[in-house]
Design a protein around this motif. Structure first.
Motif, PDB file in Angstrom:
ATOM      1  N   GLN A 180      43.237  52.255  40.490  1.00  0.00           N
ATOM      2  CA  GLN A 180      43.828  51.529  39.369  1.00  0.00           C
ATOM      3  C   GLN A 180      42.778  51.239  38.306  1.00  0.00           C
ATOM      4  N   ALA A 181      43.179  51.287  37.053  1.00  0.00           N
ATOM      5  CA  ALA A 181      42.341  50.791  35.963  1.00  0.00           C
ATOM      6  C   ALA A 181      42.975  49.471  35.531  1.00  0.00           C
ATOM      7  N   MET A 182      42.218  48.387  35.709  1.00  0.00           N
ATOM      8  CA  MET A 182      42.786  47.061  35.477  1.00  0.00           C
ATOM      9  C   MET A 182      41.980  46.288  34.450  1.00  0.00           C
ATOM     10  N   PRO A 183      42.667  45.575  33.531  1.00  0.00           N
ATOM     11  CA  PRO A 183      41.938  44.768  32.549  1.00  0.00           C
ATOM     12  C   PRO A 183      41.112  43.694  33.258  1.00  0.00           C
ATOM     13  N   GLY A 184      39.870  43.526  32.858  1.00  0.00           N
ATOM     14  CA  GLY A 184      39.038  42.475  33.434  1.00  0.00           C
ATOM     15  C   GLY A 184      38.340  42.865  34.727  1.00  0.00           C
ATOM     16  N   TYR A 185      38.575  44.080  35.205  1.00  0.00           N
ATOM     17  CA  TYR A 185      37.942  44.514  36.450  1.00  0.00           C
ATOM     18  C   TYR A 185      37.341  45.901  36.261  1.00  0.00           C
ATOM     19  N   VAL A 186      36.333  46.196  37.070  1.00  0.00           N
ATOM     20  CA  VAL A 186      35.820  47.563  37.146  1.00  0.00           C
ATOM     21  C   VAL A 186      36.051  48.012  38.581  1.00  0.00           C
ATOM     22  N   ASN A 187      36.925  48.965  38.755  1.00  0.00           N
ATOM     23  CA  ASN A 187      37.189  49.486  40.101  1.00  0.00           C
ATOM     24  C   ASN A 187      36.356  50.737  40.318  1.00  0.00           C
ATOM     25  N   GLN A 188      35.767  50.816  41.500  1.00  0.00           N
ATOM     26  CA  GLN A 188      34.932  51.980  41.793  1.00  0.00           C
ATOM     27  C   GLN A 188      35.618  52.892  42.788  1.00  0.00           C
ATOM     28  N   VAL A 189      35.442  54.170  42.548  1.00  0.00           N
ATOM     29  CA  VAL A 189      35.921  55.152  43.505  1.00  0.00           C
ATOM     30  C   VAL A 189      34.895  56.284  43.530  1.00  0.00           C
ATOM     31  N   ARG A 190      34.698  56.876  44.695  1.00  0.00           N
ATOM     32  CA  ARG A 190      33.677  57.923  44.843  1.00  0.00           C
ATOM     33  C   ARG A 190      34.319  59.239  45.179  1.00  0.00           C
ATOM     34  N   TYR A 191      33.667  60.297  44.734  1.00  0.00           N
ATOM     35  CA  TYR A 191      34.164  61.620  45.090  1.00  0.00           C
ATOM     36  C   TYR A 191      33.030  62.631  45.000  1.00  0.00           C
TER      37      TYR A 191
END
Ligand code: CUA
Length: 170
Positions: A125-136
């Motif tokens: 998810q891309a969420m306002p106020g947050y930085v979400n991390q995902v790896r690949y």
């Protein structure tokens, strides 16, 4: 893999159904059942309990998994806004862990990465106020797309931006 899981699920369901059918049949016939062997039941109970604890401990021992991306990893910022993605690197290396820092400047978006066949490889998810991390780790060089997986307004379907994965020299 999915076919195997489906097959195993069907096999498991058939087994459970079989036990139920057996139980229904047994309940309608008047047979003399064996008296319960208390000693054997106790051995089974403690055996299963201790075995279960040992197997659970052994298989979960290494959790939680290491959260660091490892040496030589690369990070890239992906920012969604109605209706495009800004990717702050033009190319990403193949064979290395890529950490995507996913953010949005406006509403929620669903950040998905697809290969050239349109198959989704990873998403968050891309969420306002947050930085979400995902790896690949991209195994193959080529052109990949960042797409949007959550309806975010009139331009949602056009929210597609590409990036390249290149083989590292040396
Ligand atoms: Cu962004 Cu749909």
């Amino acid at each position: 893999m999915q076919e195997t899981i489906l097959f195993l699920a069907f096999a498991g369901m058939a087994m459970v159904a079989g036990w139920f059918i057996q139980g229904i049949r047994a309940s309608t016939t008047n047979v003399q059942t064996q008296p319960i062997n208390e000693g054997r039941r106790s051995v089974l109970f403690w055996g299963l309990l201790v075995g279960g604890i040992l197997i659970t401990t052994a298989t979960l021992w290494r959790w939680p998994h290491d959260a660091s991306a490892g040496e030589g990893s690369v990070s890239v910022n992906v920012t969604g806004s109605q209706w495009s993605w800004e990717i702050d690197r033009e190319t990403l290396p193949a064979g290395k862990t890529v950490v995507f820092n996913v953010h949005t400047t406006d509403v929620n978006h669903g950040m998905g990465i697809t290969d050239d066949t349109g198959r989704i490889l990873v998403q968050t998810q891309a969420m306002p106020g947050y930085v979400n991390q995902v790896r690949y780790v991209f195994e193959k060089p080529g052109t990949y797309n960042v797409i949007c997986l959550e309806f975010c307004g009139i331009g949602h379907a056009d929210m597609i931006n590409e990036f390249k994965v290149v083989a590292e020299a040396g």
